[in-house]
Design a protein around this motif. Sequence first.
Motif, short mmCIF file in Angstrom:
data_model
loop_
_atom_site.label_atom_id
_atom_site.label_comp_id
_atom_site.label_asym_id
_atom_site.label_seq_id
_atom_site.Cartn_x
_atom_site.Cartn_y
_atom_site.Cartn_z
N ALA A 181 -124.80 2.28 70.26
CA ALA A 181 -124.08 2.95 69.18
C ALA A 181 -124.84 2.83 67.86
O ALA A 181 -125.56 1.84 67.63
CB ALA A 181 -122.68 2.36 69.02
N GLY A 182 -124.68 3.80 67.00
CA GLY A 182 -125.31 3.76 65.70
C GLY A 182 -124.77 2.68 64.79
O GLY A 182 -125.47 2.17 63.92
N ASN A 183 -123.51 2.34 64.98
CA ASN A 183 -122.85 1.27 64.22
C ASN A 183 -122.10 0.38 65.19
O ASN A 183 -121.33 0.88 66.02
CB ASN A 183 -121.86 1.85 63.21
N VAL A 184 -122.33 -0.91 65.12
CA VAL A 184 -121.65 -1.87 65.99
C VAL A 184 -120.95 -2.88 65.09
O VAL A 184 -121.58 -3.57 64.30
CB VAL A 184 -122.64 -2.58 66.94
N LEU A 185 -119.63 -2.92 65.22
CA LEU A 185 -118.81 -3.80 64.39
C LEU A 185 -117.96 -4.71 65.28
O LEU A 185 -117.71 -4.40 66.44
CB LEU A 185 -117.90 -2.97 63.48
N PHE A 186 -117.49 -5.80 64.68
CA PHE A 186 -116.66 -6.77 65.38
C PHE A 186 -115.44 -7.07 64.55
O PHE A 186 -115.50 -7.10 63.31
CB PHE A 186 -117.45 -8.07 65.62
N LEU A 187 -114.32 -7.32 65.22
CA LEU A 187 -113.08 -7.66 64.54
C LEU A 187 -112.81 -9.16 64.63
O LEU A 187 -113.19 -9.81 65.60
CB LEU A 187 -111.90 -6.91 65.17
N THR A 188 -112.11 -9.67 63.63
CA THR A 188 -111.61 -11.04 63.68
C THR A 188 -110.37 -11.07 64.57
O THR A 188 -109.88 -10.02 65.00
CB THR A 188 -111.26 -11.56 62.28
N ASP A 189 -109.83 -12.26 64.79
CA ASP A 189 -108.63 -12.36 65.63
C ASP A 189 -107.40 -11.72 64.99
O ASP A 189 -106.42 -11.45 65.67
CB ASP A 189 -108.34 -13.82 66.01
N ASN A 190 -107.45 -11.44 63.69
CA ASN A 190 -106.32 -10.75 63.05
C ASN A 190 -106.67 -9.32 62.63
O ASN A 190 -106.03 -8.74 61.77
CB ASN A 190 -105.79 -11.57 61.86
N GLY A 191 -107.70 -8.75 63.26
CA GLY A 191 -108.00 -7.34 63.10
C GLY A 191 -108.81 -6.94 61.87
O GLY A 191 -108.88 -5.76 61.54
N VAL A 192 -109.44 -7.91 61.21
CA VAL A 192 -110.29 -7.61 60.05
C VAL A 192 -111.71 -7.36 60.56
O VAL A 192 -112.19 -8.05 61.45
CB VAL A 192 -110.27 -8.79 59.05
N VAL A 193 -112.39 -6.38 59.98
CA VAL A 193 -113.77 -6.09 60.38
C VAL A 193 -114.69 -7.16 59.78
O VAL A 193 -114.68 -7.40 58.58
CB VAL A 193 -114.20 -4.69 59.90
N HIS A 194 -115.48 -7.79 60.64
CA HIS A 194 -116.45 -8.80 60.18
C HIS A 194 -117.51 -8.13 59.32
O HIS A 194 -118.02 -7.07 59.66
CB HIS A 194 -117.17 -9.44 61.38
N ASN A 195 -117.86 -8.78 58.21
CA ASN A 195 -119.00 -8.33 57.42
C ASN A 195 -120.16 -9.32 57.53
O ASN A 195 -121.21 -9.10 56.96
CB ASN A 195 -118.63 -8.11 55.95
N ASP A 196 -119.97 -10.38 58.32
CA ASP A 196 -121.03 -11.39 58.47
C ASP A 196 -121.95 -11.10 59.65
O ASP A 196 -123.01 -11.72 59.78
CB ASP A 196 -120.44 -12.79 58.58
N PHE A 197 -121.60 -10.14 60.50
CA PHE A 197 -122.44 -9.76 61.62
C PHE A 197 -122.11 -8.34 62.02
O PHE A 197 -120.97 -8.03 62.35
CB PHE A 197 -122.22 -10.72 62.80
N TYR A 198 -123.11 -7.47 61.96
CA TYR A 198 -122.93 -6.08 62.37
C TYR A 198 -124.29 -5.45 62.61
O TYR A 198 -125.32 -5.95 62.15
CB TYR A 198 -122.15 -5.28 61.32
N GLY A 199 -124.31 -4.35 63.35
CA GLY A 199 -125.52 -3.58 63.58
C GLY A 199 -125.33 -2.18 63.07
O GLY A 199 -124.23 -1.63 63.11
N THR A 200 -126.42 -1.57 62.59
CA THR A 200 -126.30 -0.23 62.03
C THR A 200 -127.63 0.51 62.07
O THR A 200 -128.69 -0.10 62.18
CB THR A 200 -125.79 -0.30 60.57
N VAL A 201 -127.54 1.81 61.97
CA VAL A 201 -128.72 2.65 61.79
C VAL A 201 -128.97 2.83 60.30
O VAL A 201 -128.08 2.58 59.48
CB VAL A 201 -128.52 4.03 62.47
N ALA A 202 -130.16 3.25 59.94
CA ALA A 202 -130.47 3.54 58.54
C ALA A 202 -129.62 4.74 58.09
O ALA A 202 -129.30 5.63 58.88
CB ALA A 202 -131.95 3.85 58.39
N ASN A 203 -129.25 4.74 56.84
CA ASN A 203 -128.46 5.83 56.25
C ASN A 203 -127.15 6.08 57.00
O ASN A 203 -126.73 7.22 57.17
CB ASN A 203 -129.29 7.12 56.16
N SER A 204 -126.52 5.02 57.40
CA SER A 204 -125.26 5.10 58.12
C SER A 204 -124.15 5.63 57.23
O SER A 204 -124.05 5.27 56.05
CB SER A 204 -124.89 3.69 58.60
N ALA A 205 -123.30 6.46 57.78
CA ALA A 205 -122.15 6.97 57.03
C ALA A 205 -121.20 5.82 56.68
O ALA A 205 -120.64 5.78 55.58
CB ALA A 205 -121.42 8.03 57.84
N ILE A 206 -121.05 4.87 57.59
CA ILE A 206 -120.20 3.71 57.30
C ILE A 206 -120.83 2.86 56.20
O ILE A 206 -120.16 2.42 55.28
CB ILE A 206 -119.95 2.88 58.58
#
Length: 136
Positions: free
Chosen positions: A32-57
């Motif tokens: 995937a162009g963007n790979v994100l992970f959720l915490t146990d309470n549904g918050v998107v992690h900002n400490d670990f993620y993968g992305t393509v350059a110039n990502s819309a996200i």
Amino acid sequence: MHVTQLYVGWWLDADIRIRDAEALQFIASQQAGNVLFLTDNGVVHNDFYGTVANSAIGADCLLSLYRNSYLHAGLFIAYKTGPGIFGRAVNRLAHRALGGIKPAQSIRIYDHHEFDRIIHQFDTPYKSQLPSWHTS
């Protein structure tokens, strides 16, 4: 955000690490162009993620980051520059998709079980012993 928005890659905060070779293989296998992970309470992690350059996200995150920093100086840090900007970006993407606007890049979101399977979080004082960084 600037580095991952400019170049393709994975962001990993300094207080976490990849668990093992199996976890590294999981990361390398992502399509995937963007790979994100959720915490146990549904918050998107900002400490670990993968992305393509110039990502819309990524572009949406940067827009929120700047807007929040300049217009809302007293905003709670987690919402101003932390995981809140990722949550808003994902919500906006979902809203556009429900309206029939196809995302520019693919996205894959994993739950906290996958995060915990591949990431080891160091026991750092600011997380467990000191006053919360959220109040800074």
